[in-house]
Design a protein around this motif. Structure first.
Motif, PDB file in Angstrom:
ATOM      1  N   UNK A  36       5.577  -1.041   4.632  1.00  0.00           N
ATOM      2  CA  UNK A  36       4.528  -1.259   3.447  1.00  0.00           C
ATOM      3  C   UNK A  36       5.175  -1.889   2.244  1.00  0.00           C
ATOM      4  N   UNK A  38       4.089  -2.439  -1.792  1.00  0.00           N
ATOM      5  CA  UNK A  38       3.175  -1.850  -2.737  1.00  0.00           C
ATOM      6  C   UNK A  38       3.478  -2.504  -4.171  1.00  0.00           C
ATOM      7  N   UNK A  41      -0.199  -1.172  -9.431  1.00  0.00           N
ATOM      8  CA  UNK A  41      -1.643  -0.930  -9.757  1.00  0.00           C
ATOM      9  C   UNK A  41      -2.365  -1.044  -8.349  1.00  0.00           C
ATOM     10  N   UNK A  42      -1.783  -1.284  -7.116  1.00  0.00           N
ATOM     11  CA  UNK A  42      -2.287  -1.330  -5.743  1.00  0.00           C
ATOM     12  C   UNK A  42      -1.992  -0.517  -4.763  1.00  0.00           C
ATOM     13  N   UNK A  43      -2.720  -0.239  -3.696  1.00  0.00           N
ATOM     14  CA  UNK A  43      -2.285   0.567  -2.529  1.00  0.00           C
ATOM     15  C   UNK A  43      -1.381  -0.130  -1.710  1.00  0.00           C
ATOM     16  N   UNK A  44      -0.570   0.555  -0.795  1.00  0.00           N
ATOM     17  CA  UNK A  44       0.232   0.009  -0.081  1.00  0.00           C
ATOM     18  C   UNK A  44      -0.090  -1.071   0.955  1.00  0.00           C
ATOM     19  N   UNK A  46       0.571  -3.256   4.673  1.00  0.00           N
ATOM     20  CA  UNK A  46       1.245  -3.260   5.614  1.00  0.00           C
ATOM     21  C   UNK A  46       1.618  -4.842   5.650  1.00  0.00           C
ATOM     22  N   UNK A  49       5.497  -4.312  11.521  1.00  0.00           N
ATOM     23  CA  UNK A  49       5.405  -3.003  12.004  1.00  0.00           C
ATOM     24  C   UNK A  49       6.236  -3.276  13.426  1.00  0.00           C
ATOM     25  N   UNK A  89       8.242   0.341   1.279  1.00  0.00           N
ATOM     26  CA  UNK A  89       8.152   1.812   1.882  1.00  0.00           C
ATOM     27  C   UNK A  89       8.348   1.497   3.453  1.00  0.00           C
ATOM     28  N   UNK A  99      -0.020  10.418  12.402  1.00  0.00           N
ATOM     29  CA  UNK A  99      -0.081  10.327  11.105  1.00  0.00           C
ATOM     30  C   UNK A  99       1.252   9.600  10.464  1.00  0.00           C
ATOM     31  N   UNK A 100       1.234   8.785   9.454  1.00  0.00           N
ATOM     32  CA  UNK A 100       2.324   7.707   9.092  1.00  0.00           C
ATOM     33  C   UNK A 100       3.101   8.555   8.101  1.00  0.00           C
ATOM     34  N   UNK A 101       4.443   9.154   8.105  1.00  0.00           N
ATOM     35  CA  UNK A 101       5.258   9.485   7.278  1.00  0.00           C
ATOM     36  C   UNK A 101       6.089   8.527   6.546  1.00  0.00           C
ATOM     37  N   UNK A 102       6.208   8.439   5.002  1.00  0.00           N
ATOM     38  CA  UNK A 102       6.825   7.545   4.591  1.00  0.00           C
ATOM     39  C   UNK A 102       8.167   7.811   3.882  1.00  0.00           C
ATOM     40  N   UNK A 103       8.844   6.730   3.697  1.00  0.00           N
ATOM     41  CA  UNK A 103      10.055   7.097   2.947  1.00  0.00           C
ATOM     42  C   UNK A 103       9.964   6.998   1.416  1.00  0.00           C
ATOM     43  N   UNK A 104      10.929   7.204   0.657  1.00  0.00           N
ATOM     44  CA  UNK A 104      10.742   7.195  -0.769  1.00  0.00           C
ATOM     45  C   UNK A 104      10.573   6.099  -1.663  1.00  0.00           C
TER      46      UNK A 104
ATOM     47  N   UNK B  33      -7.727   8.625   5.942  1.00  0.00           N
ATOM     48  CA  UNK B  33      -6.568   9.680   5.562  1.00  0.00           C
ATOM     49  C   UNK B  33      -6.467   9.554   4.179  1.00  0.00           C
ATOM     50  N   UNK B  35      -3.570  10.586   0.995  1.00  0.00           N
ATOM     51  CA  UNK B  35      -2.315  10.592   0.788  1.00  0.00           C
ATOM     52  C   UNK B  35      -2.230  10.884  -1.005  1.00  0.00           C
ATOM     53  N   UNK B  41       7.896   7.968  -5.604  1.00  0.00           N
ATOM     54  CA  UNK B  41       7.894   8.432  -4.277  1.00  0.00           C
ATOM     55  C   UNK B  41       6.965   7.746  -3.593  1.00  0.00           C
ATOM     56  N   UNK B  42       7.375   8.111  -2.233  1.00  0.00           N
ATOM     57  CA  UNK B  42       6.160   7.437  -1.410  1.00  0.00           C
ATOM     58  C   UNK B  42       5.234   8.382  -1.095  1.00  0.00           C
ATOM     59  N   UNK B  43       4.124   7.638  -0.385  1.00  0.00           N
ATOM     60  CA  UNK B  43       2.688   8.586  -0.492  1.00  0.00           C
ATOM     61  C   UNK B  43       3.192   9.838   0.650  1.00  0.00           C
ATOM     62  N   UNK B  91      -4.175   8.426  -2.713  1.00  0.00           N
ATOM     63  CA  UNK B  91      -4.658   7.293  -1.940  1.00  0.00           C
ATOM     64  C   UNK B  91      -5.296   7.567  -0.628  1.00  0.00           C
ATOM     65  N   UNK B 106      -4.994   0.868   2.976  1.00  0.00           N
ATOM     66  CA  UNK B 106      -5.047   1.464   1.813  1.00  0.00           C
ATOM     67  C   UNK B 106      -5.927   1.118   1.033  1.00  0.00           C
ATOM     68  N   UNK B 107      -6.585   1.727   0.197  1.00  0.00           N
ATOM     69  CA  UNK B 107      -7.232   1.606  -0.848  1.00  0.00           C
ATOM     70  C   UNK B 107      -6.452   1.376  -2.377  1.00  0.00           C
ATOM     71  N   UNK B 108      -6.874   1.247  -3.198  1.00  0.00           N
ATOM     72  CA  UNK B 108      -6.050   0.865  -4.525  1.00  0.00           C
ATOM     73  C   UNK B 108      -5.858   2.245  -5.201  1.00  0.00           C
TER      74      UNK B 108
END
Lengths: 112, 115
Positions: A36, A38, A41-44, A46, A49, A89, A99-104, B33, B35, B41-43, B91, B106-108
């Motif tokens: 992802x 980011x 001010x926005x969401x991640x 995709x 993959x 990410x 469920x998706x697990x994210x890195x830092x 979902x 988050x 940090x990541x979500x 999120x 994802x939303x914002x």
């Protein structure tokens, strides 16, 4: 549960150079690995993959590689442009719940 | 459809107050979902719904947090008795199940600041 690590945390490259971000995961049962992007001010969002039955996937300037044995996967961006500057990410899916697990995250800066 | 919508975008509250956030997923998506993301940090996964059923809750989700998805459409996330440690970006994401490893959209986010 799944744990995803990511390196480097920050990355600065000159415009036109390549950027590589590396991740590791802990759960050998994970089988889906999204990346992802980011922006502030926005969401991640995709961007690419890869599934565990594939070793490499490419989409224009972006490619991902997966080494299931070593539980490593990487993102490669070629011919970087200033608009590639963002936080990236990596992630892995816990197959038991999807469920998706994210890195830092890796903050990429492309210098014009 | 314009994607996942979250409201409000920003919320400032005093410690001890209750807050509620809303998420409207992509209309044909049956999974939703929540988050939480803190700076740098990541979500972090909080919870998810398939239709109206809440299928999993993270240990991060204390009893002050509750999420609902009535009728399997929009969802709300409520935080009671907010604490300064709740300050974060919340999120929401949606996806369509029915195939393995569906893509998340994802939303914002809603940026919460607890003073």
């Amino acid at each position: 549960g799944e744990n995803v690590e990511q390196h480097p945390s920050t990355l600065s490259v000159q415009e036109g150079d390549s950027a590589v971000i590396k991740c590791t995961y802990s759960d050998s049962a994970s089988n889906y690995f999204p990346w992802y992007k980011q922006e502030l001010g926005k969401g991640p969002q995709l961007i690419i993959d890869i599934r565990s039955n594939v070793g490499e996937k490419k989409d224009q300037r972006i490619a991902v590689t997966l080494n299931k044995t070593a539980k490593h996967f990487s993102l490669h961006i070629t011919e970087t442009q200033p608009e590639d500057s963002a936080v990236y990410f990596c992630a892995a899916t816990e197959t038991s719940y999807d469920k998706v697990i994210f890195g830092p995250g890796t903050s990429l800066s492309v210098i014009p | 459809d314009t994607g996942v919508s979250q409201n409000p975008r920003h919320k400032i509250t005093k410690r001890g107050q209750n807050v509620t956030f809303r998420c409207d997923p992509i209309s044909e998506h049956n999974r939703l979902y929540w988050y939480r993301q803190t700076l740098g940090q990541g979500p972090e996964f909080l919870t998810y719904f398939q239709n109206e059923a809440q299928l999993e809750k993270s240990r991060l989700l204390s009893d002050r947090f509750s999420a609902e998805r009535p009728k399997g459409s929009f969802s709300t996330l409520e935080i009671q008795r907010t604490e300064q440690g709740d300050s974060a970006m919340y999120l929401c994401a949606s996806s369509q199940s029915g195939q393995p490893n569906e893509k998340l959209f994802f939303g914002s986010g809603t940026q919460l600041s607890v003073l």
